[in-house]
Scaffold this motif. Structure first.
Motif, short mmCIF file in Angstrom:
data_model
loop_
_atom_site.label_atom_id
_atom_site.label_comp_id
_atom_site.label_asym_id
_atom_site.label_seq_id
_atom_site.Cartn_x
_atom_site.Cartn_y
_atom_site.Cartn_z
N TRP A 1 25.39 73.88 37.69
CA TRP A 1 24.89 75.25 37.71
C TRP A 1 25.01 75.78 39.13
CZ3 TRP A 1 21.16 75.66 41.35
CH2 TRP A 1 20.40 74.51 41.65
N ILE B 1 21.19 75.61 30.00
CA ILE B 1 22.35 75.11 30.73
C ILE B 1 23.16 74.15 29.87
CG2 ILE B 1 23.07 73.66 32.69
CD1 ILE B 1 20.62 74.81 34.22
N LEU C 1 15.22 76.01 31.47
CA LEU C 1 16.54 76.18 32.08
C LEU C 1 17.50 75.08 31.62
CD1 LEU C 1 15.59 77.13 35.76
CD2 LEU C 1 16.76 78.58 34.09
N GLY D 1 26.15 86.93 35.42
CA GLY D 1 25.25 85.83 35.12
C GLY D 1 25.37 85.31 33.70
N ALA E 1 16.50 84.22 35.34
CA ALA E 1 15.29 83.42 35.55
C ALA E 1 14.45 84.03 36.67
CB ALA E 1 15.67 81.98 35.92
N SER F 1 18.46 85.52 39.56
CA SER F 1 17.07 85.96 39.68
C SER F 1 17.06 87.21 40.55
CB SER F 1 16.22 84.86 40.32
OG SER F 1 14.85 85.22 40.32
N ILE G 1 22.37 83.28 32.74
CA ILE G 1 20.94 83.08 32.49
C ILE G 1 20.18 83.91 33.52
CG2 ILE G 1 19.03 81.41 32.42
CD1 ILE G 1 21.27 79.22 32.04
N ARG H 1 22.13 79.11 24.13
CA ARG H 1 22.23 80.19 25.12
C ARG H 1 22.84 81.44 24.49
NH1 ARG H 1 24.99 77.54 29.07
NH2 ARG H 1 26.99 78.62 28.90
N ILE I 1 22.99 81.19 37.20
CA ILE I 1 21.59 81.60 37.02
C ILE I 1 21.30 82.71 38.02
CG2 ILE I 1 19.18 80.86 37.13
CD1 ILE I 1 20.32 77.97 36.62
N ALA J 1 23.12 79.27 41.43
CA ALA J 1 22.06 80.28 41.31
C ALA J 1 22.15 81.29 42.44
CB ALA J 1 20.69 79.61 41.31
#
Length: 355
Positions: free
Chosen positions: A208, A317, A313, A255, A259, A183, A257, A323, A181, A210
């Motif tokens: 996951w 996931i 999310l 990545g 977010a 950002s 995803i 996805r 994930i 991030a």
């Protein structure tokens, strides 16, 4: 044409934020179209400059010759109402408004009201206004008294992925869990990283990792609070606060995803970058984000809705097929986004007509 433009901006033009990135790419694009652009730094501290910094900034611009065409970034211009009133008849002033200053998250009501009034007054004395989204255009028209005919919307451009990288993404094997994930956003309250972290804490049962990429020095109080939050939530082994990165597109390519729980965006360039990289998006229904992220490419929840953010999310996931479906739609939407030369051409065409 008289192709000379003074481009005035606050602070350091090299900062890796969406607003400064827009300014840099616009300057470059205008120069490619034959404009002679003179960048002028107005000093540090905007939108809360000291009296001395503001006075020096105004003096710099007042030294320009009669009839000079000057575009001023709204982060500074919104504070320059008295200067604009003095010089508006003599200079051809164009305001570049990324989003109104008063809409920054966390401002005391009195400060927001003061910024709103200052920016509204300053905008009375411009020859034209350039904005980065239809959302900001509507806000300036409805709340700041700017006639729609005096506003040009120049949506930020988006770079296309390198063909080899895109081919690798399309042809490669499915991503190995845990999903990554990503950002991207300066560590300020408006970007809502605290909401993202709280949502991630609700997903401890899932695999996951991030990465949160963004400047940690512009708002050190918020940056420190986020670092503390990571520790308090027990996420230190799964969440990395990366700081700035030179190659955001390259980071996005790692990545699965994207977010970002922004509480407001005047446009949200990074959402467009995520689309261009074919990433499914989880974000908030705030500001111009719904204009950028189509429903088939991302899930938008209410601002500060931690449970809703976590649920979106969780779906991405746990369900690779969903996805992939959203990722394909994101890539399709990304291919339709304007390029930076389109942005520069839109602004150039309008600047040519400023009298």
């Amino acid at each position: 044409m008289n192709n000379r433009l003074v481009f005035a901006y606050p602070g350091d033009l090299s900062l890796k934020t969406g607003g400064y990135g827009y300014d840099r790419r616009l300057i470059h694009g205008l120069e490619q179209l034959g404009w002679h652009v003179e960048p002028v730094s107005l000093g540090e501290g905007f939108p809360m400059p000291t009296t001395d910094v503001l006075a020096r900034a105004e003096a710099q611009l007042s030294a320009l010759p009669d009839g000079a065409l000057v575009m001023i970034d709204g982060l500074a211009f919104g504070l320059m109402d008295r200067w604009a009133k003095r010089e508006g008849a003599r200079l051809r002033i164009v305001a570049l408004v990324h989003h109104p200053l008063a809409l920054e998250t966390g401002l005391p009501a009195a400060v927001a009201a003061r910024l709103c009034e200052s920016e509204r007054e300053a905008l009375r004395f411009v020859r034209h206004v350039v904005v980065t989204s239809a959302e900001t255009a509507r806000t300036l028209s409805e709340d700041y008294g700017v006639a729609p005919a005096e506003i040009t919307i120049a949506v930020p451009g988006t770079d296309r992925p390198q063909p080899a990288n895109q081919a690798a993404r399309d042809a490669g094997p499915p991503h190995i869990i845990p999903p990554h994930i990503i950002s991207v956003g300066t560590l300020t309250r408006r970007k809502g990283h605290d909401v993202l972290l709280a949502a991630l804490a609700k997903l401890r049962d899932l695999p996951w990792r991030a990465s949160i990429i963004g400047n940690q020095t512009l708002d050190p109080v918020t940056a420190a609070a986020l670092a503390d939050q990571v520790v308090a939530l027990g996420l230190s082994d799964r969440v990395t606060l990366c700081g700035e990165r030179d190659d955001v597109a390259g980071e996005l390519q790692t990545g699965d995803i994207f977010a970002l729980a922004s509480r407001y965006e005047g446009y949200g360039m990074v959402f467009a970058e995520a689309l261009a990289q074919g990433l499914p998006i989880v974000a908030c229904h705030a500001g111009a984000i719904p204009e950028v992220v189509p429903p088939e490419a991302g899930v938008l929840v209410a601002v500060d809705d931690i449970d809703g953010f976590a649920d979106a999310l969780r779906t991405f996931i746990t369900d690779p097929l969903v996805r992939r479906q959203f990722a394909d739609a994101a890539a399709t939407a990304g291919r339709l986004l304007p390029r930076w030369q389109d942005t520069a051409r839109t602004v150039s065409d309008r600047l040519e007509g400023v009298t």
